[in-house]
Structures are given as structure tokens and as C-alpha cells.
Design a protein around this motif. Structure first.
Motif, PDB file in Angstrom:
ATOM      1  N   PHE A 386       0.858  -1.184   0.000  1.00  0.00           N
ATOM      2  CA  PHE A 386       0.000   0.000   0.000  1.00  0.00           C
ATOM      3  C   PHE A 386       0.897   1.238   0.000  1.00  0.00           C
ATOM      4  N   PRO A 387       0.419   2.312  -0.607  1.00  0.00           N
ATOM      5  CA  PRO A 387       1.201   3.557  -0.586  1.00  0.00           C
ATOM      6  C   PRO A 387       1.276   4.129   0.828  1.00  0.00           C
ATOM      7  N   ILE A 388       2.429   4.711   1.153  1.00  0.00           N
ATOM      8  CA  ILE A 388       2.647   5.238   2.497  1.00  0.00           C
ATOM      9  C   ILE A 388       3.112   6.688   2.406  1.00  0.00           C
ATOM     10  N   LYS A 389       2.447   7.569   3.147  1.00  0.00           N
ATOM     11  CA  LYS A 389       2.919   8.931   3.365  1.00  0.00           C
ATOM     12  C   LYS A 389       3.455   8.997   4.793  1.00  0.00           C
ATOM     13  N   THR A 390       4.594   9.615   4.967  1.00  0.00           N
ATOM     14  CA  THR A 390       5.155   9.784   6.308  1.00  0.00           C
ATOM     15  C   THR A 390       5.242  11.272   6.625  1.00  0.00           C
ATOM     16  N   ILE A 391       4.639  11.672   7.735  1.00  0.00           N
ATOM     17  CA  ILE A 391       4.603  13.075   8.144  1.00  0.00           C
ATOM     18  C   ILE A 391       5.375  13.222   9.447  1.00  0.00           C
ATOM     19  N   GLU A 392       6.333  14.121   9.456  1.00  0.00           N
ATOM     20  CA  GLU A 392       7.119  14.397  10.652  1.00  0.00           C
ATOM     21  C   GLU A 392       6.450  15.525  11.447  1.00  0.00           C
ATOM     22  N   THR A 393       6.188  15.284  12.719  1.00  0.00           N
ATOM     23  CA  THR A 393       5.626  16.324  13.584  1.00  0.00           C
ATOM     24  C   THR A 393       6.415  16.368  14.884  1.00  0.00           C
ATOM     25  N   GLU A 394       6.329  17.477  15.559  1.00  0.00           N
ATOM     26  CA  GLU A 394       6.961  17.599  16.869  1.00  0.00           C
ATOM     27  C   GLU A 394       5.950  17.229  17.945  1.00  0.00           C
ATOM     28  N   PHE A 395       6.444  16.584  18.982  1.00  0.00           N
ATOM     29  CA  PHE A 395       5.564  16.196  20.086  1.00  0.00           C
ATOM     30  C   PHE A 395       5.336  17.407  20.981  1.00  0.00           C
ATOM     31  N   SER A 396       4.153  17.967  20.861  1.00  0.00           N
ATOM     32  CA  SER A 396       3.827  19.188  21.607  1.00  0.00           C
ATOM     33  C   SER A 396       3.107  18.894  22.914  1.00  0.00           C
ATOM     34  N   GLY A 397       2.748  17.620  23.135  1.00  0.00           N
ATOM     35  CA  GLY A 397       1.946  17.277  24.306  1.00  0.00           C
ATOM     36  C   GLY A 397       0.463  17.245  23.999  1.00  0.00           C
ATOM     37  N   PHE A 398       0.101  17.727  22.798  1.00  0.00           N
ATOM     38  CA  PHE A 398      -1.306  17.705  22.380  1.00  0.00           C
ATOM     39  C   PHE A 398      -1.534  16.522  21.432  1.00  0.00           C
ATOM     40  N   ARG A 399      -2.320  15.553  21.880  1.00  0.00           N
ATOM     41  CA  ARG A 399      -2.610  14.392  21.033  1.00  0.00           C
ATOM     42  C   ARG A 399      -3.402  14.797  19.788  1.00  0.00           C
ATOM     43  N   SER A 400      -4.136  15.891  19.901  1.00  0.00           N
ATOM     44  CA  SER A 400      -4.928  16.347  18.757  1.00  0.00           C
ATOM     45  C   SER A 400      -4.050  16.836  17.610  1.00  0.00           C
ATOM     46  N   SER A 401      -2.831  17.252  17.895  1.00  0.00           N
ATOM     47  CA  SER A 401      -1.968  17.817  16.850  1.00  0.00           C
ATOM     48  C   SER A 401      -1.648  16.785  15.778  1.00  0.00           C
ATOM     49  N   GLN A 402      -1.329  15.555  16.207  1.00  0.00           N
ATOM     50  CA  GLN A 402      -1.038  14.496  15.233  1.00  0.00           C
ATOM     51  C   GLN A 402      -2.309  14.079  14.479  1.00  0.00           C
ATOM     52  N   MET A 403      -3.440  14.098  15.170  1.00  0.00           N
ATOM     53  CA  MET A 403      -4.703  13.764  14.512  1.00  0.00           C
ATOM     54  C   MET A 403      -4.996  14.760  13.390  1.00  0.00           C
ATOM     55  N   ILE A 404      -4.857  16.044  13.677  1.00  0.00           N
ATOM     56  CA  ILE A 404      -5.144  17.078  12.685  1.00  0.00           C
ATOM     57  C   ILE A 404      -4.108  17.049  11.563  1.00  0.00           C
ATOM     58  N   ALA A 405      -2.850  16.769  11.909  1.00  0.00           N
ATOM     59  CA  ALA A 405      -1.817  16.663  10.875  1.00  0.00           C
ATOM     60  C   ALA A 405      -2.154  15.557   9.884  1.00  0.00           C
TER      61      ALA A 405
END
Length: 648
Positions: A386-405
Motif C-alpha cells: 500500500f502507498p505510504i505517506k510519512t509526516i514528521e511532527t513535533e511532540f507538543s503534548g497535544f494528542r490532537s496535533s497528530q490527529m489534525i496533521a
């Protein structure tokens, strides 16, 4: 074929244990592989074509097609212990992929509770029968009458058996505690091995078959009739519509309207007649055995399931060869997976479950919030799958940040989530997208969820009293959509259980609410404002919990959770939600929040209002109107004029 037989009472002296042995013998006669199990762990290890569940106490607990053996009267489900257990039993039944039924009445009951569910299923005939046997003539020179029973529901037909206990020809087998009221005829407990019962019946020559009223009313035969005729013994049966229709004059019948002593006298006459007319009695037993062999042996019943099974696995997306071709009509789906805290084995389990999907057009969005040394190497294993996209994010302490990303990276027509320590069954995406494709009005489809407890800790035992693997799975959430529950934060839709249309992604979903926890609740409530939800009435995903609550991603009751819920209340303050099939008018979320979080002051106010109402009622009862009302009712009663009970 490979079949797993789930016995809720594995190792116990119950009918299901004997039935499991007989089904295994029949499966072996067909050249199938079979296993009796007591846990979902064993099922997964065995990798069967389908699972047979012998009792409605057990729901569907794995990704394999699961068929419920429905051989209890519908009345049982209305009488079953507490109201909560009754609802749980029906919930378990709804989770099955198909049904093996013992009567037309059960068929009707099943169709009624499945009405309007959009669920694909089949109903095939299946009885508490026996494996196929060679006919062996019983010895009727000195016949004995055998009755075998566990009496799981208490002392059954007590007066009848007390009279039979005085007869020299009577032999009764079962658990000693079930027959402690008998003095002469009790002969002990037979092994639950699939053959000892048949050998005992054949040696004795005669078998007694009785039924509870609920079974007769629903035309459900017990296992007694099948084991008697399979053994070659002559059957003496209380009148029963199934037996009469199926076995006709090849068995003897006891009149059901007789008193217990009259029934015993009739049975005694049959025993004498059989002894004096052995040739005719043997002809009856041979005919009954022939009918059993041709129609009701477990071999025939199992073979009768096969064509239904082959059709169902195609219709419900179990058929994994769908992966060989990619249809142009398959709309794209992207699964968002947030990674950062779990070890490689958990992430691999998660990605393996995506790779095993029958639905073809699936991509994965990996949202990293911590560096993982193993991730790049692991992802290479899925190249080409399957195709894979990888997104790098910083851990801000907000679980919602990765969800929205992840949401902001969606390009597909549908999207969903899968936590990196959870999994989905092979037909999960297929079943959800199939429902969404039926109606443009539906924006979110979700399934039931299975909770799996796992731990490497020594304090989390997985062995039960029979030295068998303890069941570690449970049907945790299996509910039709109810917006009122969501509005009071009673969530029944797990994060990995739904697929949504990407057309729902707007600025509300693209902006990060910066929530430390409860981001799933925020997302669901946001989607509720935009579209309708639909439930599949299938259980197609699993979420894993460790042995202690501290090891799980659950924050209910702590400060983080309370803080996030308070913020969500503010976000949706005085916001209305569109009507859906379960809601007739817009709902003010504030009123539901207020109801859900009432404090002790609210309770005291309710108690005050209740006492005030009671005082008003007492005042009314002393009024002239109330006295005239009572006098009028007394007059109507004296004149025998019908009265509405609701007014009394």
C-alpha cells in the motif's frame, strides 16, 4: 474445511461439551480439521475457515466468520437472568455473521431482531444432533429405558422421575447433584466423549426423550432424540411437533396431557410391548436411524453450511482473493496511523492488519511524533502492499496535533484512524465503505469493537481452572448510533472503528484544538454536526488494553480528561446538531452537557421537587374531587362496568 468450535463451558459437564465432541467426530468423518476451543487466542492460532459458537453467552471475538448455534427457544432470551444480561445476550447474537437454527420459530425471531440492520447473513438448519453411525440392533430381550440429563436449570420433571424411579427398567445418567432426589434408578455420570452415551443407549435398548414446554412451543428438538436414534435404541418420546413431523411412526409417543403417573403407566406399556414384539420394534429403530442418517447427522448439517458459507464470505468481504484484482470502482481510503510510543511488534501488528484488508484501494498516512529507530526498516516491508505517506511532527503534548496533521494530509475519498497498537479485521474497510457507497447522505460508517487484554506481566494470568487459555477478549462496544450518548461523553465509537468521507474535512477539522486528550471525542462531535452516522452491526476491529489501567491510553477521571472535556464543552456551547435517523429535532448540546454533569446541588433540587410533587398529590387526595372520583369507581365496580386499569 477447518472449523473452530467455541464452547463457553469447555471442560464442564454440560450438553455443549458433548455436542462439541460429536461435531468434531463428524468433521473428522468429512475429512475436515476441527478443534474445540475456549478462547479467541486458540481460534487465531488455529486459523479456521469459520467458527461455530455453541452458546449465546459468547459473542464474535475474532476476524473469522462466526456462526451462532441457535438452539434455545426465543422465550429464553426474554427470561434470561437480569435485564442487562438479556440485552448482552441479544447483542452477542447480533454480532454473529450468520446463524444455525433449530426451528422455524427461531428463524422468525432472528429475522425480527435483524430487521433494518443492513446486515448480510444466512440462516441454515442445525440441530443438537449426533455424528453419523452404523446401525447396530439393540438387544430387546430385557430392555431398559435410559434417560440422560444434566438438569442445568434445576430439577426437571421431578414427579415423573420419582415415579419412574420405582421401575426396574429405568436407568438415569447425569451429574449426581442433579439426581440426588432419586433412590434406585440413578446410575452415575457418563463421560462426555461423544460415544459413551450412544454405547449406553444401545446396550439398554430404549431411550426416553422429554422436552420443556418452551422447546415444544418453539418446535425445538433436544439432543435426546438424535442420540437415541443414532445409537439404534428405540425412542419413547413425549409428543413434540418436530419429532412427529420428522420421525413419524418410527418412535413411540407419550401423551403430553396425561398426569405424571399416567405417563409412567403408558411408558410401562410401551416397554412391555417392545419386549414382546421385538421384530416390529427393531424395524421402527432401523427406520428412525435411516431418517437420522439421511437428514440429521452432523455430517449432513455441516455440509449444508458450506454453500451458504462460500456465498457469505464473498458478500461480506472475507474472501481474501479479492486482493488479486483492483477494481476501478473502488474509491480510495487512507488510514491515519500515529506512531511514537509503541514498540515495533505493536506497530507491525497494526500495519499487518491494514495489509490484510480485502479492500484494495488503501493508503497509509504515518504521523510521527517521536523518532523510532525501527520505523524506516519496518515500513520497507510494506512497500508494494500500500502507498505510504510519512509526516514528521513535533511532540507538543497535544494528542490532537497528530490527529489534525493526519487529516490535513488526506487526499483519498475516505479516511479513518488506526492506533499503532490496535488492529482491524480483513473485511473491516470493505464492510464500512460498502455501506457508505449505498447512500450519499451517510458520512460516517462504524463497526462494533472488540477489547483484547494483553500483558507480559506475571500478575495477569491467562490460564483458567481447566488449565486452558483464559478468554482475554470481549465485545466491548456494539451499539447503533445514539447522538445523546456522545453528547454526554459516553462514547461507543472507538477511534479505529469508523471510516468517514473526506468531503467532510473543512476548516473546523483542519484546525488543531490543542487537546491533550479526548481528541477522539472532539472529532466525533465535530463529524456529528456535519453528517449522519451508520452502524454496520458487525464487529470488525480490535483495540488492545494492557493488564493495568495505567498502561492504557485512557484518561477518564483524571485532571487531563476533565480539562479537555471542559474545553470541548466550551467549543460546542449552544451549537446545534443536525437531525439524523435517531434524532427528530436539533439538539442543544449544552443541555446534554448539563444533564451529564449534574452535581450534588442538582440531586438535592430533584429531591426537593419530588417531595413537593408528593405533597401536592396528598393534597389532591383530600379534595372533594378525589372523594367523588373514588365513589364513582366504586359504583362502576358494583355495576360491573369495565374500567381502564391505568386510571386506578
Amino acid at each position: 474445511m477447518r472449523i473452530a468450535i467455541y464452547n463457553e463451558f469447555f471442560g464442564e459437564n454440560f450438553a455443549e461439551t458433548e455436542l462439541a465432541e460429536r461435531i468434531c467426530l463428524a468433521a473428522n468423518n468429512l475429512g475436515w480439521e476441527s478443534i474445540e476451543v475456549a478462547s479467541s487466542i486458540e481460534i487465531k492460532k488455529f486459523n479456521p475457515d469459520f467458527v461455530l459458537v455453541l452458546h449465546f453467552k459468547t459473542p464474535k471475538l475474532t476476524g473469522f466468520p462466526t456462526y451462532g448455534c441457535m438452539w434455545n427457544p426465543p422465550d429464553f432470551f426474554d427470561q434470561y437472568e437480569t435485564a442487562i444480561k438479556r440485552e448482552k445476550a441479544k447483542e452477542n447474537i447480533l454480532s454473529y455473521d450468520a446463524y444455525l437454527s433449530s426451528s422455524v420459530q427461531i428463524n422468525t425471531w432472528l429475522k425480527d431482531i435483524l430487521f433494518g440492520t443492513n446486515k448480510k447473513f444466512f440462516i441454515a438448519p442445525f440441530y443438537t444432533s449426533c455424528h453419523q453411525t452404523q446401525y447396530q440392533m439393540p438387544s430387546l430381550d430385557n430392555p431398559h429405558l435410559v434417560y440422560i440429563g444434566t438438569n442445568w436449570d434445576g430439577t426437571r420433571f421431578q414427579e415423573l422421575f420419582q415415579h419412574l424411579d420405582t421401575k426396574d427398567y429405568m436407568e438415569i445418567y447425569g451429574p449426581q447433584k442433579a439426581w440426588k432426589h432419586l433412590k434406585h434408578s440413578y446410575k452415575g455420570l457418563l463421560p462426555f466423549d461423544g460415544t459413551s452415551v450412544l454405547n449406553t443407549l444401545n446396550k439398554a435398548g430404549l431411550g426416553l426423550c422429554l422436552h420443556k414446554e418452551e422447546h415444544r412451543r418453539s418446535s425445538i428438538p433436544s439432543m435426546r432424540i438424535f442420540e437415541i436414534v443414532a445409537s439404534g435404541a428405540v425412542a419413547i418420546c413425549e409428543q413434540h411437533p418436530f419429532i412427529k413431523e420428522s420421525f413419524g411412526d418410527s418412535v413411540f409417543y407419550i401423551s403430553s396431557d396425561l398426569s405424571p403417573i399416567e405417563k409412567v403407566n403408558q411408558i410401562s406399556r410401551y416397554v412391555r410391548w417392545i419386549q414382546n414384539n421385538q421384530k416390529d420394534a427393531l424395524a421402527m429403530s432401523a427406520e428412525a436411524h435411516k431418517i437420522f442418517t439421511e437428514k440429521y447427522s452432523f455430517e449432513n448439517l455441516l455440509l449444508g453450511i458450506v454453500q451458504h458459507h462460500k456465498k457469505l464470505i464473498r458478500e461480506k468481504g472475507f474472501f481474501t482473493t479479492f486482493n488479486n484484482t483492483k477494481r476501478a470502482s473502488d474509491k480510495s481510503v487512507e488510514i491515519i496511523v500515529r506512531v511514537g510510543d509503541r514498540d515495533a511488534s505493536m506497530v507491525k501488528r497494526c500495519l499487518d492488519s491494514i495489509a490484510s484488508q480485502v479492500y484494495n484501494n488503501i493508503g497509509v498516512i504515518i504521523v510521527k511524533y517521536k523518532q523510532l529507530d525501527y520505523l524506516d526498516s519496518l515500513l520497507k516491508d510494506y512497500e508494494g502492499k500500500f502507498p505510504i505517506k510519512t509526516i514528521e511532527t513535533e511532540f507538543s503534548g497535544f494528542r490532537s496535533s497528530q490527529m489534525i496533521a493526519g487529516i490535513n494530509a488526506v487526499d483519498a475519498e475516505y479516511f479513518g484512524f488506526l492506533d499503532d497498537d490496535d488492529s482491524i479485521h480483513p473485511n473491516h474497510v470493505y464492510s464500512l465503505v460498502s455501506l457508505l457507497e449505498k447512500s450519499n447522505e451517510i458520512g460516517v460508517a462504524y463497526s462494533g469493537s472488540i477489547r483484547v487484554w494483553e500483558s507480559n506481566k506475571s500478575d495477569f494470568s491467562q490460564i483458567n481452572k481447566h488449565n486452558l487459555l483464559q478468554e482475554t477478549s470481549e465485545l466491548a462496544y456494539f451499539e447503533p448510533f445514539d447522538i445523546n450518548k456522545l453528547l454526554i461523553f459516553n462514547n461507543f465509537i472507538t477511534s479505529n472503528s469508523f471510516i468517514a468521507r473526506s468531503s467532510l474535512i473543512d476548516e473546523d477539522l483542519k484546525n488543531d484544538p490543542e487537546l491533550r486528550v479526548a481528541e477522539d471525542m472532539f472529532l466525533l462531535l465535530n463529524l456529528c454536526r456535519k453528517t449522519k452516522f451508520i452502524f454496520t452491526y458487525e464487529a470488525t476491529c480490535e483495540f488492545y488494553w494492557r493488564s493495568t489501567k495505567a498502561e492504557n491510553s485512557t484518561f477518564e477521571g483524571n485532571d487531563l480528561w476533565e480539562e479537555s472535556i471542559k474545553r470541548i464543552r466550551h467549543m460546542f456551547w449552544k451549537k446545534s446538531f443536525p437531525s439524523s435517523r435517531f434524532i427528530l429535532s436539533p439538539v442543544d448540546i449544552n443541555s446534554s452537557f448539563t444533564q451529564a454533569n449534574s452535581n450534588i446541588d442538582d440531586l438535592e433540587e430533584l429531591q426537593f421537587q419530588l417531595q413537593y410533587t408528593l405533597n401536592v398529590i396528598e393534597a389532591i387526595k383530600t379534595s372533594k374531587f378525589w372523594k367523588l372520583r373514588n365513589a364513582w369507581f366504586q359504583l362502576k365496580k358494583a355495576l360491573k362496568i369495565p374500567m381502564d386499569d391505568q386510571l386506578l
